[in-house]
Design a protein around this motif. Sequence first.
Motif, mmCIF file in Angstrom:
data_model
loop_
_atom_site.group_PDB
_atom_site.id
_atom_site.type_symbol
_atom_site.label_atom_id
_atom_site.label_comp_id
_atom_site.label_asym_id
_atom_site.label_seq_id
_atom_site.Cartn_x
_atom_site.Cartn_y
_atom_site.Cartn_z
ATOM 1 N N ARG A 228 0.837 -1.197 0.000
ATOM 2 C CA ARG A 228 0.000 0.000 0.000
ATOM 3 C C ARG A 228 0.873 1.248 0.000
ATOM 4 N NH1 ARG A 228 -3.639 0.247 4.851
ATOM 5 N NH2 ARG A 228 -1.882 -0.694 5.925
ATOM 6 N N TYR A 229 0.307 2.328 -0.513
ATOM 7 C CA TYR A 229 0.951 3.641 -0.505
ATOM 8 C C TYR A 229 0.046 4.623 0.226
ATOM 9 C CZ TYR A 229 4.295 2.093 -4.064
ATOM 10 O OH TYR A 229 5.292 1.436 -4.755
ATOM 11 N N ALA A 230 0.652 5.674 0.763
ATOM 12 C CA ALA A 230 -0.125 6.706 1.458
ATOM 13 C C ALA A 230 0.284 8.089 0.978
ATOM 14 C CB ALA A 230 0.064 6.611 2.965
ATOM 15 N N ALA A 231 -0.706 8.889 0.629
ATOM 16 C CA ALA A 231 -0.493 10.309 0.338
ATOM 17 C C ALA A 231 -1.025 11.109 1.513
ATOM 18 C CB ALA A 231 -1.208 10.706 -0.939
ATOM 19 N N ARG A 232 -0.319 12.175 1.853
ATOM 20 C CA ARG A 232 -0.705 13.001 2.997
ATOM 21 C C ARG A 232 -0.496 14.472 2.657
ATOM 22 N NH1 ARG A 232 2.598 8.785 5.047
ATOM 23 N NH2 ARG A 232 1.603 7.430 6.602
ATOM 24 N N GLY A 233 -1.230 15.328 3.349
ATOM 25 C CA GLY A 233 -1.035 16.750 3.143
ATOM 26 C C GLY A 233 -1.904 17.587 4.064
ATOM 27 N N LEU A 234 -1.696 18.886 4.001
ATOM 28 C CA LEU A 234 -2.504 19.853 4.732
ATOM 29 C C LEU A 234 -3.294 20.695 3.736
ATOM 30 C CD1 LEU A 234 -0.148 21.352 7.483
ATOM 31 C CD2 LEU A 234 -1.946 19.657 7.773
ATOM 32 N N SER A 235 -4.541 20.969 4.072
ATOM 33 C CA SER A 235 -5.358 21.869 3.269
ATOM 34 C C SER A 235 -5.646 23.127 4.067
ATOM 35 C CB SER A 235 -6.671 21.187 2.870
ATOM 36 O OG SER A 235 -6.411 20.124 1.981
ATOM 37 N N VAL A 236 -5.623 24.252 3.391
ATOM 38 C CA VAL A 236 -5.788 25.546 4.050
ATOM 39 C C VAL A 236 -7.012 26.251 3.475
ATOM 40 C CG1 VAL A 236 -4.719 27.764 4.570
ATOM 41 C CG2 VAL A 236 -3.297 25.708 4.382
ATOM 42 N N PHE A 237 -7.869 26.709 4.364
ATOM 43 C CA PHE A 237 -9.064 27.458 4.000
ATOM 44 C C PHE A 237 -8.969 28.836 4.659
ATOM 45 C CE2 PHE A 237 -10.015 23.025 3.687
ATOM 46 C CZ PHE A 237 -10.937 22.885 2.654
ATOM 47 N N PRO A 238 -8.480 29.834 3.941
ATOM 48 C CA PRO A 238 -8.241 31.159 4.551
ATOM 49 C C PRO A 238 -9.461 31.751 5.244
ATOM 50 C CG PRO A 238 -7.225 31.026 2.384
ATOM 51 C CD PRO A 238 -8.062 29.797 2.537
ATOM 52 N N GLU A 239 -10.644 31.484 4.721
ATOM 53 C CA GLU A 239 -11.867 32.024 5.310
ATOM 54 C C GLU A 239 -12.516 31.072 6.308
ATOM 55 O OE1 GLU A 239 -12.562 35.137 4.660
ATOM 56 O OE2 GLU A 239 -10.820 35.132 3.316
ATOM 57 N N GLY A 240 -11.851 29.945 6.574
ATOM 58 C CA GLY A 240 -12.401 28.950 7.493
ATOM 59 C C GLY A 240 -13.082 27.816 6.740
ATOM 60 N N HIS A 241 -12.923 26.586 7.231
ATOM 61 C CA HIS A 241 -13.520 25.446 6.537
ATOM 62 C C HIS A 241 -14.954 25.164 6.982
ATOM 63 C CE1 HIS A 241 -12.590 23.267 10.218
ATOM 64 N NE2 HIS A 241 -11.300 23.514 10.066
ATOM 65 N N GLU B 193 -7.287 24.884 8.957
ATOM 66 C CA GLU B 193 -6.411 23.863 8.399
ATOM 67 C C GLU B 193 -6.960 22.464 8.663
ATOM 68 O OE1 GLU B 193 -1.904 25.098 8.587
ATOM 69 O OE2 GLU B 193 -2.868 25.592 10.483
ATOM 70 N N ILE B 194 -6.811 21.608 7.665
ATOM 71 C CA ILE B 194 -7.271 20.223 7.757
ATOM 72 C C ILE B 194 -6.141 19.302 7.310
ATOM 73 C CG2 ILE B 194 -8.864 18.506 6.804
ATOM 74 C CD1 ILE B 194 -10.945 20.682 6.526
ATOM 75 N N TYR B 195 -5.904 18.273 8.104
ATOM 76 C CA TYR B 195 -4.943 17.228 7.729
ATOM 77 C C TYR B 195 -5.690 16.134 6.990
ATOM 78 C CZ TYR B 195 -2.006 13.070 8.335
ATOM 79 O OH TYR B 195 -1.284 11.926 8.113
ATOM 80 N N TRP B 196 -5.174 15.708 5.835
ATOM 81 C CA TRP B 196 -5.848 14.666 5.060
ATOM 82 C C TRP B 196 -4.869 13.564 4.659
ATOM 83 C CZ3 TRP B 196 -3.673 13.680 0.409
ATOM 84 C CH2 TRP B 196 -2.988 14.711 -0.238
ATOM 85 N N ASP C 8 -13.012 18.257 -2.126
ATOM 86 C CA ASP C 8 -12.870 19.672 -1.782
ATOM 87 C C ASP C 8 -11.646 19.894 -0.890
ATOM 88 O OD1 ASP C 8 -15.170 20.174 -3.199
ATOM 89 O OD2 ASP C 8 -16.474 20.191 -1.433
ATOM 90 N N VAL C 9 -11.465 18.989 0.076
ATOM 91 C CA VAL C 9 -10.335 19.126 1.001
ATOM 92 C C VAL C 9 -9.012 18.958 0.261
ATOM 93 C CG1 VAL C 9 -9.148 18.021 2.938
ATOM 94 C CG2 VAL C 9 -11.605 18.470 3.075
ATOM 95 N N VAL C 10 -8.882 17.927 -0.557
ATOM 96 C CA VAL C 10 -7.626 17.677 -1.267
ATOM 97 C C VAL C 10 -7.325 18.806 -2.248
ATOM 98 C CG1 VAL C 10 -6.424 16.094 -2.831
ATOM 99 C CG2 VAL C 10 -7.821 15.182 -0.966
ATOM 100 N N GLN C 11 -8.355 19.367 -2.884
ATOM 101 C CA GLN C 11 -8.143 20.463 -3.832
ATOM 102 C C GLN C 11 -7.566 21.705 -3.166
ATOM 103 O OE1 GLN C 11 -12.085 20.724 -5.543
ATOM 104 N NE2 GLN C 11 -11.419 19.768 -7.459
ATOM 105 N N GLN C 12 -7.781 21.849 -1.864
ATOM 106 C CA GLN C 12 -7.282 23.024 -1.147
ATOM 107 C C GLN C 12 -5.903 22.791 -0.533
ATOM 108 O OE1 GLN C 12 -9.738 25.490 -2.314
ATOM 109 N NE2 GLN C 12 -8.932 26.282 -0.401
ATOM 110 N N SER C 13 -5.190 21.780 -1.008
ATOM 111 C CA SER C 13 -3.911 21.389 -0.407
ATOM 112 C C SER C 13 -2.859 22.476 -0.510
ATOM 113 C CB SER C 13 -3.370 20.122 -1.079
ATOM 114 O OG SER C 13 -4.215 19.025 -0.860
#
Length: 414
Positions: free
Chosen positions: A178-191, A216-219, A258-263
Amino acid sequence: MEIEQDVVIIGGGIAGLATALALKRIGIQSLVLEKSSDLRTTGAALSLFPNAWLALDALGVSHKLTSIYTPLERGYVTNVSNGTVQEILYFGKDRNVSPTAVHRKALLEALSEELPAHAIRYSSKLSSIETVNHEGSPAVLHLEDGAIIKAKVVIGCDGVHSVVARWLGLKDPIHSGRYAARGLSVFPEGHGLKHVAQQSVNASIRAGFAPLNDKEIYWFFVYKATPNKDENLTRASPEAIVKSGLDMLAGFPSIFLDVVQQSDLATVTLAPLMFRVPWDLLLKDMYKDNITVAGDAMHPTTPDLGQGGCSSLEDAVVLARHIGNSFILNGKIDSRALKGYVMERRFHSSLLITMSYLSGRVQQGGSGWFMKFLRDRVFYKFFGLLAGYIVNHNCGKLPGMLLTSAERNTKKLE
């Protein structure tokens, strides 16, 4: 250049910095060798479970994080194929019973800020280890920059592909498929999302996210693949990783896309999930004379229980306690301290690897009726019982300060 040190820690990640701090708390100074040019912050975020907070309490830094981060209220797991949702209750909003998502950088800074400026030697990559077959003789560490360091105790915290673990005779970690992708998403106006963990799973992909704060959201998403098939993608640009992820998650709830697009592309990573077979920990010596390992160097595991960083913090406290007790009883650190540490962590670490692997297999075990029944009707309902021992484990406390400041300046460890 030749340097002499009492305790040398290879690697300045979570395990290395936590071990250095644990030793400092009991009055023993150490030198951390970190191959990066500055504080290593690879990795977006991680979840800290109750066992990690108990370790951070022992290290005296938990307050730095509890003032910033809020425990998750609950979790939800959605089966993409049939739309069923399982709710995971954490039995409260307190860090002692609920996981908390934190920035990895914040944890590393909380640990490193407590260390003296000279405690970490950056741009220092270990090349080889020499030992003399005589009890009490220092290990000789050769660095790639030509420096030579003689150390009375060596602790390998150098990650999944540990040079120290290989020197000890531990087998290299194997690919989980298995592989894992990780990242942070940022919503300047709040999620605008609730402070809960969300996961969705189908036959081959598991995706999830958790808010760190209001913006910020961790995905992450984990998918099955033949080993080496996606090695080129691990070297791809963050943009390519995100695009590939959006394609994979096309059938998932729209919130995941939506979350991943805001990475924040600077935080996006993709890596194979590796683990050490648990019987290697049970059958092999994880210490030799004055050398041992901790963290991912000892027990690389899949992230399905969210225990990689948590167990590294536990290792630091347990190892420092055994070293401290050895110094109290014998006036020096001998191999019995490292043996005691290994004996205490051996079974626990083997169990962690086993449970994490099985957790991943069940959650991504395919779409057959038996696996669906096992996953939807058994696993999620009884997850707390299965994982409770691991995530609520108490690693204990540190012994009292061994040496005063004046004594540390005049007395070397024997």
